[in-house]
Design a protein around this motif. Structure first.
Motif, PDB file in Angstrom:
ATOM      1  N   ARG A  22     -13.054   4.210   3.609  1.00  0.00           N
ATOM      2  CA  ARG A  22     -11.950   3.995   2.666  1.00  0.00           C
ATOM      3  C   ARG A  22     -12.086   4.897   1.449  1.00  0.00           C
ATOM      4  O   ARG A  22     -11.115   5.535   1.015  1.00  0.00           O
ATOM      5  CB  ARG A  22     -11.914   2.527   2.232  1.00  0.00           C
ATOM      6  N   THR A  28      -7.317   2.664  -1.984  1.00  0.00           N
ATOM      7  CA  THR A  28      -7.764   1.366  -2.486  1.00  0.00           C
ATOM      8  C   THR A  28      -7.864   0.418  -1.292  1.00  0.00           C
ATOM      9  O   THR A  28      -7.385   0.731  -0.189  1.00  0.00           O
ATOM     10  CB  THR A  28      -6.744   0.784  -3.495  1.00  0.00           C
ATOM     11  N   GLN A  29      -8.435  -0.753  -1.515  1.00  0.00           N
ATOM     12  CA  GLN A  29      -8.498  -1.735  -0.432  1.00  0.00           C
ATOM     13  C   GLN A  29      -7.086  -2.116   0.017  1.00  0.00           C
ATOM     14  O   GLN A  29      -6.839  -2.276   1.213  1.00  0.00           O
ATOM     15  CB  GLN A  29      -9.270  -2.988  -0.864  1.00  0.00           C
ATOM     16  N   GLU A  30      -6.177  -2.233  -0.917  1.00  0.00           N
ATOM     17  CA  GLU A  30      -4.795  -2.584  -0.589  1.00  0.00           C
ATOM     18  C   GLU A  30      -4.135  -1.507   0.263  1.00  0.00           C
ATOM     19  O   GLU A  30      -3.468  -1.803   1.254  1.00  0.00           O
ATOM     20  CB  GLU A  30      -3.965  -2.810  -1.865  1.00  0.00           C
ATOM     21  N   GLN A  31      -4.326  -0.242  -0.122  1.00  0.00           N
ATOM     22  CA  GLN A  31      -3.737   0.867   0.615  1.00  0.00           C
ATOM     23  C   GLN A  31      -4.357   0.987   2.004  1.00  0.00           C
ATOM     24  O   GLN A  31      -3.652   1.232   2.985  1.00  0.00           O
ATOM     25  CB  GLN A  31      -3.930   2.177  -0.152  1.00  0.00           C
ATOM     26  N   ALA A  33      -5.739  -1.386   3.741  1.00  0.00           N
ATOM     27  CA  ALA A  33      -5.243  -2.514   4.533  1.00  0.00           C
ATOM     28  C   ALA A  33      -3.863  -2.195   5.104  1.00  0.00           C
ATOM     29  O   ALA A  33      -3.603  -2.462   6.286  1.00  0.00           O
ATOM     30  CB  ALA A  33      -5.191  -3.776   3.673  1.00  0.00           C
ATOM     31  N   ALA A  34      -2.996  -1.611   4.299  1.00  0.00           N
ATOM     32  CA  ALA A  34      -1.649  -1.267   4.766  1.00  0.00           C
ATOM     33  C   ALA A  34      -1.707  -0.242   5.895  1.00  0.00           C
ATOM     34  O   ALA A  34      -0.969  -0.349   6.873  1.00  0.00           O
ATOM     35  CB  ALA A  34      -0.815  -0.738   3.605  1.00  0.00           C
ATOM     36  N   THR A  39      -4.335  -7.378   5.987  1.00  0.00           N
ATOM     37  CA  THR A  39      -4.137  -7.757   4.585  1.00  0.00           C
ATOM     38  C   THR A  39      -5.297  -7.272   3.718  1.00  0.00           C
ATOM     39  O   THR A  39      -6.392  -7.001   4.216  1.00  0.00           O
ATOM     40  CB  THR A  39      -4.020  -9.284   4.448  1.00  0.00           C
ATOM     41  N   TYR A  40      -5.034  -7.188   2.423  1.00  0.00           N
ATOM     42  CA  TYR A  40      -6.080  -6.817   1.470  1.00  0.00           C
ATOM     43  C   TYR A  40      -7.295  -7.735   1.557  1.00  0.00           C
ATOM     44  O   TYR A  40      -8.432  -7.258   1.603  1.00  0.00           O
ATOM     45  CB  TYR A  40      -5.502  -6.779   0.043  1.00  0.00           C
ATOM     46  N   ASN A  44     -11.273  -6.724   2.186  1.00  0.00           N
ATOM     47  CA  ASN A  44     -12.275  -7.175   1.221  1.00  0.00           C
ATOM     48  C   ASN A  44     -13.392  -7.955   1.921  1.00  0.00           C
ATOM     49  O   ASN A  44     -14.581  -7.719   1.654  1.00  0.00           O
ATOM     50  CB  ASN A  44     -11.598  -8.026   0.144  1.00  0.00           C
TER      51      ASN A  44
END
Length: 82
Positions: A22, A28-31, A33-34, A39-40, A44
């Protein structure tokens, strides 16, 4: 037609591999995940060692590694169980 063998990585190393992948991709973790379609909180949990990716999740991670070319292959070899 050959059947591809799934990646085998120790539980503690999976999180480190995912975090390093990553960060190398600059997400980011959110990006991240997408990109993987999860999901974020899932990313995590993977990075913190509280959960291990499903076989489908590992396939998506493996695909990202191969898309990175030589850098992804080096990262994979760093964490793969021989």
């Amino acid at each position: 037609m050959s059947i591809k063998k799934p990646l085998v990585i120790d539980q503690p190393k999976v999180g480190k591999l995912i975090r390093e992948l990553r960060l190398l991709t600059g997400l980011t973790q959110e990006q991240f995940a997408a990109v993987l379609g999860v999901t974020y909180p899932t990313v995590n949990r993977w990075e913190n060692g509280r959960a291990k990716p499903s076989p489908l999740g590992m396939q998506k991670i493996e695909q990202k590694l191969y898309e990175m070319g030589e850098q992804g292959e080096e990262l994979l070899n760093k964490y793969l169980i021989n």
